[in-house]
Design an enzyme around this catalytic site. Sequence first.
Site, PDB file in Angstrom:
ATOM      1  N   CYS A 150       0.635  11.857  -1.519  1.00  0.00           N
ATOM      2  CA  CYS A 150       0.052  11.121  -0.398  1.00  0.00           C
ATOM      3  C   CYS A 150       1.137  10.659   0.572  1.00  0.00           C
ATOM      4  O   CYS A 150       0.906  10.565   1.778  1.00  0.00           O
ATOM      5  CB  CYS A 150      -0.781   9.951  -0.894  1.00  0.00           C
ATOM      6  SG  CYS A 150       0.103   8.767  -1.909  1.00  0.00           S
TER       7      CYS A 150
ATOM      8  N   CYS B 112       2.323   5.400  -9.030  1.00  0.00           N
ATOM      9  CA  CYS B 112       1.026   4.969  -8.514  1.00  0.00           C
ATOM     10  C   CYS B 112       0.008   4.837  -9.642  1.00  0.00           C
ATOM     11  O   CYS B 112      -0.728   3.847  -9.715  1.00  0.00           O
ATOM     12  CB  CYS B 112       0.539   5.962  -7.464  1.00  0.00           C
ATOM     13  SG  CYS B 112      -0.934   5.413  -6.580  1.00  0.00           S
TER      14      CYS B 112
END
Length: 390
Positions: free
Chosen positions: A225, A116
């Site tokens: 997440c 990410c």
Amino acid sequence: MLKTLKDKKLENCSSINNKSKKQQKIIVGLSGGVDSSLSAALLIEDGWKVEGLTLWLMKGEGSCCSEGLVDAAGLCEDLGINHNILDSRVIFEREVVKKTTEGYESGFTPLPCSMCNKNVKFEEMLNFVIKQKEFTYIATGHYARVQKVSCENIKNYENFQFKDFLLLRGADRNKDQSYFLYSLSQEVLSRLILPLGNLKKEETRKEALRLGLRTAKKPESQDLCLVEHYGSMQKFIDNHIEPKEGEIKHINGEILGTHNGIQHFTIGQRKGLGIAWPEPLYVESLDKQKNIVYVANKKDLFKREAIIKEINWVSIEAPLKEIEVEAQIRYRSEPVKGILVPVKNEDNLTKKFKLIFEDNQSSITPGQAAVFYKDEILLGGGLICEFSKI
């Protein structure tokens, strides 16, 4: 400016040009947590023209991202700054969700946070700044530091050819997040401000409380997440990968049982094997081609060498010969001494490096990052793709 930070100074001061801060706009990545919230507040107190930016990453209502968006929006309202929202769901799905899935299918244990940071968060922030043109810098709440190269900070490292900007560990070693930032480019570092780089976590909470930030008492997230969104990594895997039965074998060749997919296992795993043996057994390796989980005694988990691919040399130019480093092969592990040796391919190009540890290391895990340091300086890092059998 807070007195407690006057002595510590906001990070990246050496990279800031002489233009008044009040004339420079900075975009702060806001997740809705205390770290990014305090970063924004400190920059405002330091005289910057601040705006917030939150990336919308996950699809679906009720996700961690939707909660973060609400908290970030509220914070910006409290601070009196603009809040920008960037829809990054498509790129996150492609660069993180898909690649994490492919990693597990290949018998690796992926590192979604690094994926990410590399392909989504910092790229999206940088592109936003470049496109908008009005912003000069970007900031996040990471516990790490950036310094512009000077004679002083590289005087003890004559064997390296340093780039313009250095990435360093955060001052709080217990919270240092530089490991996850090994993929950052010089272009990002040249614009990156890390206000928390010199702070300890307890100082962050105290300052957030003193400033009355709505996120000051918000619990610290301990999960990825993906985990927060799906409930567990196991649920993420079940949602994206079909089960496929295979064998569990001892490294001596004896078949001990079956499994429903190598994606459910990681190197060094002991629990959940569902097999009987006189002494504890651990996952030693995963064979994607044969769909076999190999197990062994704990002593057999220790290896001397690993092959590292897709290396990003953050602070130095790629070395042409072997170098001594301190290598960190998982986030919470201590760095260990080793030697990096260039590995040339059939075209005589160096695409990979062999990492030879001074002492054998347990549970070297393909898919995880190997990050190389020299004292506080992060030299570079890459992905572990294989390990030796010795």
